[in-house]
Design a protein around this motif. Structure first.
Motif, short mmCIF file in Angstrom:
data_model
loop_
_atom_site.label_atom_id
_atom_site.label_comp_id
_atom_site.label_asym_id
_atom_site.label_seq_id
_atom_site.Cartn_x
_atom_site.Cartn_y
_atom_site.Cartn_z
N PHE A 1 -1.81 -10.69 5.32
CA PHE A 1 -1.09 -9.92 4.32
C PHE A 1 0.42 -9.97 4.58
O PHE A 1 1.21 -10.09 3.64
CB PHE A 1 -1.58 -8.46 4.31
N PHE A 2 0.80 -9.87 5.83
CA PHE A 2 2.22 -9.92 6.16
C PHE A 2 2.80 -11.28 5.81
O PHE A 2 3.95 -11.38 5.34
CB PHE A 2 2.42 -9.62 7.65
N GLN B 1 1.08 -3.45 3.82
CA GLN B 1 -0.35 -3.54 4.09
C GLN B 1 -0.62 -4.37 5.34
O GLN B 1 -1.55 -4.10 6.10
CB GLN B 1 -1.06 -4.17 2.89
N GLY B 2 0.20 -5.40 5.55
CA GLY B 2 0.05 -6.21 6.75
C GLY B 2 0.28 -5.41 8.01
O GLY B 2 -0.46 -5.53 9.00
N VAL B 3 1.31 -4.56 8.01
CA VAL B 3 1.59 -3.73 9.19
C VAL B 3 0.46 -2.72 9.42
O VAL B 3 0.01 -2.51 10.56
CB VAL B 3 2.94 -3.01 9.01
N ILE B 4 -0.04 -2.12 8.35
CA ILE B 4 -1.08 -1.10 8.48
C ILE B 4 -2.36 -1.69 9.06
O ILE B 4 -2.91 -1.20 10.06
CB ILE B 4 -1.35 -0.44 7.11
N PHE B 5 -2.86 -2.77 8.46
CA PHE B 5 -4.10 -3.36 8.95
C PHE B 5 -3.90 -4.06 10.29
O PHE B 5 -4.83 -4.11 11.10
CB PHE B 5 -4.66 -4.33 7.92
N GLY B 6 -2.71 -4.60 10.52
CA GLY B 6 -2.44 -5.21 11.82
C GLY B 6 -2.46 -4.19 12.94
O GLY B 6 -3.06 -4.42 14.00
N MET C 1 0.83 -1.20 0.00
CA MET C 1 0.00 0.00 0.00
C MET C 1 0.87 1.25 0.00
O MET C 1 0.61 2.21 -0.70
CB MET C 1 -0.94 -0.01 1.22
N VAL C 2 1.87 1.30 0.83
CA VAL C 2 2.87 2.36 0.80
C VAL C 2 4.23 1.70 0.71
O VAL C 2 4.38 0.50 0.87
CB VAL C 2 2.77 3.26 2.06
N SER C 3 5.27 2.50 0.46
CA SER C 3 6.55 1.95 0.03
C SER C 3 7.58 1.83 1.13
O SER C 3 8.75 1.65 0.82
CB SER C 3 7.11 2.82 -1.11
N PHE C 4 7.22 1.94 2.41
CA PHE C 4 8.25 1.85 3.44
C PHE C 4 8.61 0.40 3.76
O PHE C 4 9.57 0.15 4.46
CB PHE C 4 7.81 2.58 4.72
#
Length: 317
Positions: free
Chosen positions: A194-195, A11-16, A1-4
């Motif tokens: 996702f992760f 995306q896994g980190v964001i939704f997690g 989702m983003v490039s970091f």
């Protein structure tokens, strides 16, 4: 989702993190006010008003970055007027991302002004429609066939189906804690899965035995034992993640119940409560008193007199 982070891992980190944030606040809200519990689509931060809507602003930034990244790769190919097959999925991703963009914008406008008063459930349904469209994209537009990639996306569809179902159930039963916390767990589950996909794509050591790097850097497993083994491992990972999320939620509930009710934060929480409303213990006591029937002692009727043994009537002769 983003490039970091690499693909899918970000995306896994964001939704997690979003699922963890919602679970923490849902548990805290229920522990503090179990009888007045009501679900929330988003949770304000207890900071000055400029940071109160931090969750929505962060989500808005992430969605805009995601749309920009997807369109920057696909738009140059539109000069010929034809969407290239390699970029069709990017446009599919942008479609459900626009639902998340609409959700954040509507939430910010509605919460920060009186321009857009919303009835209950509108924000929740808008957010849920984004996940529903994502489910349809995964089901109809992603890698059909008997491959490891299609199998992993099928497991993701199970998570999305449960997430969408419980989001709409929250609208129907807004005071049901079990529905609300299950939705939070599924949101976090979406992030962990996702992760896991990101690890499978970007970490060479996670390549299943007998498989090789295929299209989209996804493992390509030949039919037979290698494919069956790779699928079985993913089912095992799926079950372990589910077990870990449920166990973590129960442990988190126990810890929050310990520190919020009996710990040093009790006085702070009491100061935040509305003094005009009854506490939950008072409400429980009132209900218990209402449930106990009133038993009145009825005096013995005056017409009923005690009859002594000596006053028995003798039979007539």
């Amino acid at each position: 989702m983003v490039s970091f982070l690499p693909s899918h891992m970000d995306q896994g980190v964001i939704f997690g993190v979003l699922g963890l944030w919602h679970a923490f606040n849902t548990l805290s809200l229920y522990i503090r006010t179990p009888r007045r519990f009501r679900y929330r689509t988003w949770f304000p931060v207890k900071l000055p008003w400029t940071f109160k809507y931090l969750e929505l602003w962060i989500l808005l930034f992430i969605v805009l970055m995601f749309i920009y990244t997807q369109m920057s790769h696909a738009l140059p190919d539109l000069s010929s007027g034809v969407i290239q097959p390699a970029h069709i999925q990017r446009f599919q991703h942008v479609t459900f991302a626009f639902f998340f963009l609409l959700y954040t914008i509507v939430a910010l406008v509605s919460e920060q002004s009186s321009f857009l008063p919303l009835p209950p459930g509108v924000l929740q349904s808008t957010f849920a429609l984004g996940f529903l469209l994502e489910l349809l994209v995964f089901h109809f537009g992603h890698h059909p066939g008997d491959t490891l990639e299609s199998f992993i996306h099928m497991l993701m569809q199970i998570v999305l189906l449960g997430l969408v179902s419980f989001m709409f159930m929250e609208i129907l039963w807004p005071q049901n804690f079990l529905v609300a916390i299950t939705r939070c767990m599924l949101l976090g589950f979406k992030g962990t899965w996702f992760f896991n996909i990101g690890i499978l794509i970007n970490v060479p050591s996670s390549m299943p035995l007998g498989c090789s790097s295929g299209t989209n850097d996804f493992p390509d497993c030949p039919a037979g034992e290698p494919l069956m083994r790779a699928k079985a491992i993913q089912v095992l990972v799926f079950g372990c993640q589910m077990l870990g999320i449920v166990t973590g939620t129960i442990v988190g509930y126990a810890l929050l119940n310990r520190f919020l009710i009996k710990g040093p934060y009790l006085q702070i929480l009491e100061d935040l409560e509305d003094p005009l409303t009854k506490s939950d213990s008072d409400a429980d006591a009132d209900e218990e008193n209402e449930d106990v029937p009133v038993i009145s002692v009825i005096p013995r009727s005056l017409s009923r007199r005690p009859v002594s043994r000596n006053s028995t009537m003798s039979p007539k002769r």
